[in-house]
Design an enzyme around this catalytic site. Structure first.
Site, mmCIF file in Angstrom:
data_model
loop_
_atom_site.group_PDB
_atom_site.id
_atom_site.type_symbol
_atom_site.label_atom_id
_atom_site.label_comp_id
_atom_site.label_asym_id
_atom_site.label_seq_id
_atom_site.Cartn_x
_atom_site.Cartn_y
_atom_site.Cartn_z
ATOM 1 N N GLU A 182 75.999 17.027 -22.674
ATOM 2 C CA GLU A 182 75.043 18.063 -22.300
ATOM 3 C C GLU A 182 75.874 19.276 -21.986
ATOM 4 O O GLU A 182 76.575 19.319 -20.982
ATOM 5 C CB GLU A 182 74.223 17.583 -21.103
ATOM 6 C CG GLU A 182 72.854 18.219 -21.085
ATOM 7 C CD GLU A 182 72.592 18.826 -19.756
ATOM 8 O OE1 GLU A 182 72.875 20.030 -19.622
ATOM 9 O OE2 GLU A 182 72.120 18.114 -18.862
ATOM 10 N N CYS A 201 71.638 24.425 -16.255
ATOM 11 C CA CYS A 201 71.740 24.349 -17.714
ATOM 12 C C CYS A 201 70.474 24.878 -18.371
ATOM 13 O O CYS A 201 70.483 25.244 -19.538
ATOM 14 C CB CYS A 201 71.990 22.911 -18.152
ATOM 15 S SG CYS A 201 70.867 21.745 -17.372
#
Lengths: 480, 480
Positions: B227, B264
């Site tokens: 990720e 994120c």
């Protein structure tokens, strides 16, 4: 078949990328119709296709006829799979403000990943080639496909590609939905091309590793689905040998010599008790073999079997030689666990072709040592006696393979919902299958829609379930 | 937290590998109990954990209290997921000799992949760290976990690891089920270790690429679930701006400054009409920011925002500076599509922190150009007016992200069945999610049993369905 030049490859991938956006909006029933049209056209030209393939591969009419039937059945099965709809994994969570953290309206579905490069295999000119399982499963979920033809059967590839292209055109599929390229360099250009979103490859471990390295060097890494080398170990217990040794010898011989041993599921190592009936009975089932698929494969077979023969502590038996000048012999190597332990690399590298290695074990401790030396495989097979407690053996075998067989032989891979054709490295590099219904999952990526108006949702996610497909709603699987 | 030395890492992974075989035979209800025990122990020490984490990260008590609650809710949700049983994808095909080729008795289930290395994130000291989603989903399916702690919150990591270890021990989990290592070199040793079967990583694109290269150099490649970086584009239509510009400014400001922009899912680029109300209203919502997570992250923020500021054709606005000596300012850059087009690399590299880029478009053609320049993201958000036809825009946005939002803001990621936290490169490298129920699929591999006696089958595949789980039988989904 002329080699494709980089400019052609670029044009082809650009066309595939343009088609990708259109394919992503087609209905499942439309793509199902395309797949059935391809299957119908291939069946209609079965005689011609099989004849050309036999000229190129020497795999013989009966086998090739069966393989083409398997290929068209597979296309129709993928049509059924997408019409059934579970493959979309449609999932709906209605809003839940009380959750930690709160849940909005969330709806998840699997969407096509984009243009897929498929590398055809040498050993299945139909089922793992131009219109094989990789192509069928990628088209099924709405991904354009560019196949890199295998040079071992160029005319078969050309004619098949022509049939697929025409069927798709007549069915109304967008230009760019399917194309074929040829030549080693064209394959590399495909893997490097920014427009390609996934690669499916059936071939050697070395070839697969080279493509993995190539993909790692791309600015954007993409999934690589490699079906590589596999030893497919077989374990025969002492009780099984005592009861069925003669039958096991016949079964093993039939399996490892099938198609001149040129199967990814060929049993390549067999763990047998010392002084087994299987070993005693095996010689009489060895038969002279026809020519192999390509001269490169024949050379690899010679090199591999010579490598094994050269190991001290290995005995060999072989069939008579074929009268045919380019035919070959079946070969069986025999050794013990102590020799295996000190020559693991030489003895456990796959020898592609009609070769298998018998490893004699004296007791369970030796069997355990032999098992601990085995690399990952597509399959592992256990032959035991009905009364035996094999739980411990099954626990030992399970980490080694993607498919565990109880009795029978690993050659012959059914195409069904529960099939798994894929296992730990070096057999494959994935957690997916390349055969069976779930092969489609390789070419899908999940997308979630948050608080989307019903009108913009894909049909699979609309509240009223217009496609009447199985979905998970608020955690509960619902079958319409 | 002392750095782990290679010998320690080796011992830890060997212990995990030994535990792996035991975990593979545990029942779902047993592992569900472990997860709930961990959650209970973390909740019981919430006050202490939150206090330590606040000292280390400056993320403040309310946010950290919420994050810990999310973390323990997540552990309990994965317990629910495995008890529900669909995650096993149990599939049974009864024999069908009439099929082409014939189908034997085939039964497929997903099994644990083996020991997993988890790299903890800097920005979620609980939810994406020692006992976060990666750890929870790997343990849930029966994989031992070795977490590499993030150096940004060492004491939080130590205490959490202690709690997890004790909870597992008290619940009867095998030694080796969970361990933590510390230090950069220990992370590399983990990735290189033959016993590790998958890697989950949350961090920078550069860090992720380095691990991908490292994994490619292993003798046996393993799955990498990264990720990485995400821009999370937001599109505001002219109609939406006219109707809701002031609210959108407030919403955007709240979202991109949340947690000092260290998410994120922070909206990092916003496509707005020229002369937008959103842009006019935005300055008054900009607020001085507290210190960032680490000095490295603060330096990266300065470098990144300076890089953008240095582009000709970019204007900047920023908040007041915090009185706090190590605090920072929020920053907004503004530019047009022409500038974006010739400075794509400089302007579209993620700036981690309280920064966003407004790109002013004049018409749909310019909006289309801007969209064509965007890389893959975890999310994409559309703000439109209720009456607008946005179908074409949705088709443009869908290939860019894993989650599409209609209204709202991308920060805040629900943990539910339909969640998708993952998108096209460079946001992630996978076709899976790292948040939500299906995150477990990353750590499973399929195994098919062919013609197996009922007694040796995993319970999920036995004919009578003793676990009472949803299965597919002969192609039909059956919910007990």
């Amino acid at each position: 078949m002329n080699e494709s030049i980089p400019r052609e490859v670029d044009d082809i991938v650009r066309s595939a990328a343009a088609a990708s956006a259109l394919l992503a909006r087609t209905e499942d029933i439309t793509r199902a119709m395309w797949l059935r049209a391809i299957a119908g056209s291939l069946d209609a030209r079965s005689g011609e296709l099989v004849r050309i393939a036999d000229e190129e591969t020497a795999l013989r009419i009966p086998r090739l006829t069966g393989e083409l039937a398997r290929t068209t059945a597979q296309l129709r099965q993928f049509a059924d799979v997408i019409e059934e709809g579970s493959y979309l994994e449609a999932t709906i969570d209605h809003p839940n403000p009380a959750a930690t953290p709160p849940v909005p309206d969330l709806r998840r579905v699997l969407r096509p990943i984009g243009p897929v490069a498929v590398f055809a295999a040498s050993n299945f000119p139909f089922a793992f080639s131009i219109a094989g399982g990789d192509t069928a499963s990628a088209l099924a979920v709405g991904c354009p496909v560019v196949v890199k033809a295998h040079p071992g059967h160029p005319r078969t590839s050309d004619v098949t590609a022509q049939i697929v292209t025409e069927s798709l055109r007549e069915s109304g599929a967008p230009e760019g939905t399917f194309a074929m390229v040829s030549g080693f360099d064209a394959g590399l250009s495909l893997v490097d091309h920014a427009g390609i979103r996934a690669v499916a490859f059936t071939g050697s471990v070395r070839g697969g590793r080279a493509l993995i390295d190539r993909i790692a060097a791309r600015p954007e890494p993409i999934p690589f689905y490699g079906e590589l080398g596999s030893l497919n170990p077989v374990v025969v217990t002492a009780a099984a040998d005592a009861e069925q040794g003669a039958d096991l010898a016949a079964g093993l011989a039939a399996s490892f010599q099938l198609g001149v041993g040129q199967f990814c599921t060929k049993p390549g190592v067999v763990l047998v008790p010392h002084d087994s009936a299987l070993e005693r009975e095996l010689p009489r089932h060895l038969a002279a073999q026809q020519r192999m698929l390509t001269s490169g494969i024949a050379d690899g077979f010679t090199t591999g079997s010579e490598r094994v023969r050269g190991v001290s502590g290995v005995e060999m038996m072989s069939s008579a030689t074929s009268g045919d000048s380019d035919g070959t012999s079946s070969m069986v190597a025999m050794t013990d666990v102590a020799t295996l332990r000190v020559n693991t690399d030489s003895l456990l590298e796959e020898v592609f072709g009609p070769f298998t290695l018998l490893v004699r074990y004296r007791d369970e401790a030796e069997l355990d040592v032999a098992l601990s030396l085995l690399p990952g495989s597509l399959t592992a097979t256990l032959h035991s006696s009905p009364g035996e407690d094999v739980a411990a053996l099954v626990h030992r075998l399970e980490p080694l393979a993607g498919r565990l067989l109880f009795g029978g032989w690993p050659t012959g891979v059914a195409v069904s919902w529960a099939q798994q054709h894929g296992g730990p490295w070096p057999s494959t590099n994935t957690q997916f299958t390349s055969v069976g219904a779930t092969a489609v999952r390789r070419f899908q990526r999940p997308v979630a829609f948050q608080d989307a108006p019903d009108a913009v949702l894909p049909a699979a996610l609309r509240e009223e379930n217009p496609l009447r497909i199985p979905r998970r709603v608020d955690g509960v699987p619902i079958t319409p």
